[in-house]
Motif scaffolding. Sequence first.
Motif, PDB file in Angstrom:
ATOM      1  N   HIS A  89      64.317 -40.756  60.327  1.00  0.00           N
ATOM      2  CA  HIS A  89      63.334 -40.146  59.434  1.00  0.00           C
ATOM      3  C   HIS A  89      64.077 -39.395  58.326  1.00  0.00           C
ATOM      4  O   HIS A  89      65.114 -38.779  58.560  1.00  0.00           O
ATOM      5  CB  HIS A  89      62.464 -39.170  60.251  1.00  0.00           C
ATOM      6  CG  HIS A  89      61.400 -38.495  59.471  1.00  0.00           C
ATOM      7  ND1 HIS A  89      60.236 -39.130  59.070  1.00  0.00           N
ATOM      8  CD2 HIS A  89      61.294 -37.216  59.017  1.00  0.00           C
ATOM      9  CE1 HIS A  89      59.470 -38.281  58.416  1.00  0.00           C
ATOM     10  NE2 HIS A  89      60.099 -37.115  58.362  1.00  0.00           N
ATOM     11  N   ASP A  90      63.550 -39.466  57.098  1.00  0.00           N
ATOM     12  CA  ASP A  90      64.163 -38.741  55.985  1.00  0.00           C
ATOM     13  C   ASP A  90      63.942 -37.246  56.140  1.00  0.00           C
ATOM     14  O   ASP A  90      62.801 -36.796  56.320  1.00  0.00           O
ATOM     15  CB  ASP A  90      63.557 -39.205  54.652  1.00  0.00           C
ATOM     16  CG  ASP A  90      63.931 -40.638  54.306  1.00  0.00           C
ATOM     17  OD1 ASP A  90      64.829 -41.185  54.980  1.00  0.00           O
ATOM     18  OD2 ASP A  90      63.330 -41.200  53.379  1.00  0.00           O
ATOM     19  N   ASP A  91      65.025 -36.482  56.072  1.00  0.00           N
ATOM     20  CA  ASP A  91      64.924 -35.026  56.172  1.00  0.00           C
ATOM     21  C   ASP A  91      65.833 -34.415  55.110  1.00  0.00           C
ATOM     22  O   ASP A  91      65.608 -34.617  53.921  1.00  0.00           O
ATOM     23  CB  ASP A  91      65.301 -34.566  57.581  1.00  0.00           C
ATOM     24  CG  ASP A  91      64.929 -33.115  57.837  1.00  0.00           C
ATOM     25  OD1 ASP A  91      63.789 -32.737  57.545  1.00  0.00           O
ATOM     26  OD2 ASP A  91      65.788 -32.348  58.323  1.00  0.00           O
ATOM     27  N   GLY A  99      50.476 -31.474  64.398  1.00  0.00           N
ATOM     28  CA  GLY A  99      50.465 -32.689  65.208  1.00  0.00           C
ATOM     29  C   GLY A  99      50.199 -33.961  64.429  1.00  0.00           C
ATOM     30  O   GLY A  99      50.088 -35.033  65.019  1.00  0.00           O
ATOM     31  N   LYS A 100      50.124 -33.875  63.101  1.00  0.00           N
ATOM     32  CA  LYS A 100      49.807 -35.040  62.270  1.00  0.00           C
ATOM     33  C   LYS A 100      51.050 -35.661  61.618  1.00  0.00           C
ATOM     34  O   LYS A 100      50.959 -36.718  61.006  1.00  0.00           O
ATOM     35  CB  LYS A 100      48.803 -34.652  61.175  1.00  0.00           C
ATOM     36  CG  LYS A 100      47.483 -34.102  61.694  1.00  0.00           C
ATOM     37  CD  LYS A 100      46.716 -35.133  62.475  1.00  0.00           C
ATOM     38  CE  LYS A 100      45.355 -34.595  62.913  1.00  0.00           C
ATOM     39  NZ  LYS A 100      44.603 -35.590  63.714  1.00  0.00           N
ATOM     40  N   GLY A 101      52.192 -35.005  61.731  1.00  0.00           N
ATOM     41  CA  GLY A 101      53.399 -35.521  61.106  1.00  0.00           C
ATOM     42  C   GLY A 101      53.933 -36.762  61.804  1.00  0.00           C
ATOM     43  O   GLY A 101      53.636 -37.006  62.978  1.00  0.00           O
ATOM     44  N   GLY A 141      55.459 -25.094  66.251  1.00  0.00           N
ATOM     45  CA  GLY A 141      54.923 -26.437  66.450  1.00  0.00           C
ATOM     46  C   GLY A 141      53.932 -26.817  65.371  1.00  0.00           C
ATOM     47  O   GLY A 141      53.969 -27.933  64.826  1.00  0.00           O
ATOM     48  N   ILE A 142      53.036 -25.892  65.029  1.00  0.00           N
ATOM     49  CA  ILE A 142      52.044 -26.143  63.980  1.00  0.00           C
ATOM     50  C   ILE A 142      52.730 -26.411  62.650  1.00  0.00           C
ATOM     51  O   ILE A 142      52.420 -27.372  61.939  1.00  0.00           O
ATOM     52  CB  ILE A 142      51.094 -24.939  63.843  1.00  0.00           C
ATOM     53  CG1 ILE A 142      50.213 -24.810  65.092  1.00  0.00           C
ATOM     54  CG2 ILE A 142      50.231 -25.069  62.589  1.00  0.00           C
ATOM     55  CD1 ILE A 142      49.478 -23.488  65.175  1.00  0.00           C
ATOM     56  N   LEU A 143      53.684 -25.544  62.317  1.00  0.00           N
ATOM     57  CA  LEU A 143      54.354 -25.621  61.024  1.00  0.00           C
ATOM     58  C   LEU A 143      55.199 -26.879  60.888  1.00  0.00           C
ATOM     59  O   LEU A 143      55.165 -27.562  59.861  1.00  0.00           O
ATOM     60  CB  LEU A 143      55.228 -24.376  60.831  1.00  0.00           C
ATOM     61  CG  LEU A 143      55.927 -24.214  59.484  1.00  0.00           C
ATOM     62  CD1 LEU A 143      54.917 -24.154  58.344  1.00  0.00           C
ATOM     63  CD2 LEU A 143      56.793 -22.944  59.492  1.00  0.00           C
ATOM     64  N   GLU A 144      55.953 -27.190  61.933  1.00  0.00           N
ATOM     65  CA  GLU A 144      56.932 -28.275  61.826  1.00  0.00           C
ATOM     66  C   GLU A 144      56.348 -29.661  62.119  1.00  0.00           C
ATOM     67  O   GLU A 144      56.946 -30.669  61.736  1.00  0.00           O
ATOM     68  CB  GLU A 144      58.113 -27.973  62.746  1.00  0.00           C
ATOM     69  CG  GLU A 144      58.868 -26.716  62.297  1.00  0.00           C
ATOM     70  CD  GLU A 144      60.000 -26.341  63.226  1.00  0.00           C
ATOM     71  OE1 GLU A 144      60.628 -27.251  63.773  1.00  0.00           O
ATOM     72  OE2 GLU A 144      60.244 -25.130  63.400  1.00  0.00           O
ATOM     73  N   PHE A 204      59.162 -30.375  66.961  1.00  0.00           N
ATOM     74  CA  PHE A 204      60.008 -29.321  66.402  1.00  0.00           C
ATOM     75  C   PHE A 204      61.151 -29.865  65.548  1.00  0.00           C
ATOM     76  O   PHE A 204      62.070 -29.130  65.198  1.00  0.00           O
ATOM     77  CB  PHE A 204      60.553 -28.441  67.527  1.00  0.00           C
ATOM     78  CG  PHE A 204      59.465 -27.800  68.338  1.00  0.00           C
ATOM     79  CD1 PHE A 204      58.873 -26.614  67.930  1.00  0.00           C
ATOM     80  CD2 PHE A 204      58.994 -28.402  69.498  1.00  0.00           C
ATOM     81  CE1 PHE A 204      57.844 -26.037  68.654  1.00  0.00           C
ATOM     82  CE2 PHE A 204      57.969 -27.828  70.240  1.00  0.00           C
ATOM     83  CZ  PHE A 204      57.390 -26.641  69.810  1.00  0.00           C
ATOM     84  N   GLY A 205      61.097 -31.131  65.235  1.00  0.00           N
ATOM     85  CA  GLY A 205      62.112 -31.714  64.373  1.00  0.00           C
ATOM     86  C   GLY A 205      63.515 -31.626  64.932  1.00  0.00           C
ATOM     87  O   GLY A 205      64.482 -31.452  64.185  1.00  0.00           O
TER      88      GLY A 205
END
Length: 271
Positions: free
Chosen positions: A128-130, A102-104, A95-98, A114-115
Amino acid sequence: MKKIAVIVLGVLVFGCGASKRSAQTQKDRDTTRVVIDKRTTGTTPTNTDAVKEAEVPKTTNYASPTEAYIAQYSGIAQEEMKLYGIPASITLAQGILESGSGKGRLSVQANNHFGIKCHEWTGERIYHDDDRRQECFRKYNHSKYSYRDHSLFLKERKRYRGLFDLKIDDYKGWARGLKAAGYATDRKYPDKLISLIERYQLHRFDHEVMGAAPRTVVSSHVKTGAKYVVEKGDTLYSISKKFNLTVERLQQLNNIKGTTIDVGQVLVVNQ
């Protein structure tokens, strides 16, 4: 003349009385407004901004957005661990990484930590661009539903089945197993998760859950011992050399006939 004086006097008296009643009525209105505001907010605001400010809860000041994220979501991660057997440390680190702690954009606008992309999703969505431009991602009403979807995503897909043969507090095995099973294309993904877990001591949340209800998720067909998650390019021969075993011994430890192994498969490599 007397009649005129009486009329003027009456007008003045009436006017004063009306002014007093008007002032009293306005005072009553003001008093009523203040009483309603007090019952609602516990303060005596003078404008709308004051009402909004009073309704915002005071939060603890954290050293970093990541620590604030951990404080906010660790309880949810622990609950998912109890229900689905996924280490809370792994869930939090992902969660932190992806979500960028929490700011993404996906986490802020869609509560998607989690994208997770749309696929067969029938609910609200966000673009969203991925890997490609304007891909479809799931949008949740609350972050906790994102965490639940993450648990189900891992639990219900065959390629992650081997992870649940690991000990539930083996966060290193889980981190490497996620990469091996194809969760992420970044070859440093396991190292990033492990670094976050150890830097912020996220494994303490695993131990809290296990202390309340100790449990180890191990399949009945796998013998206990040190374990290794098969990665792309691995063979029984290369794994046996890595752990100073013979191929025959590796086959015996894991009840394997032949030399076929699958990416994400958990092998016992020591006993």
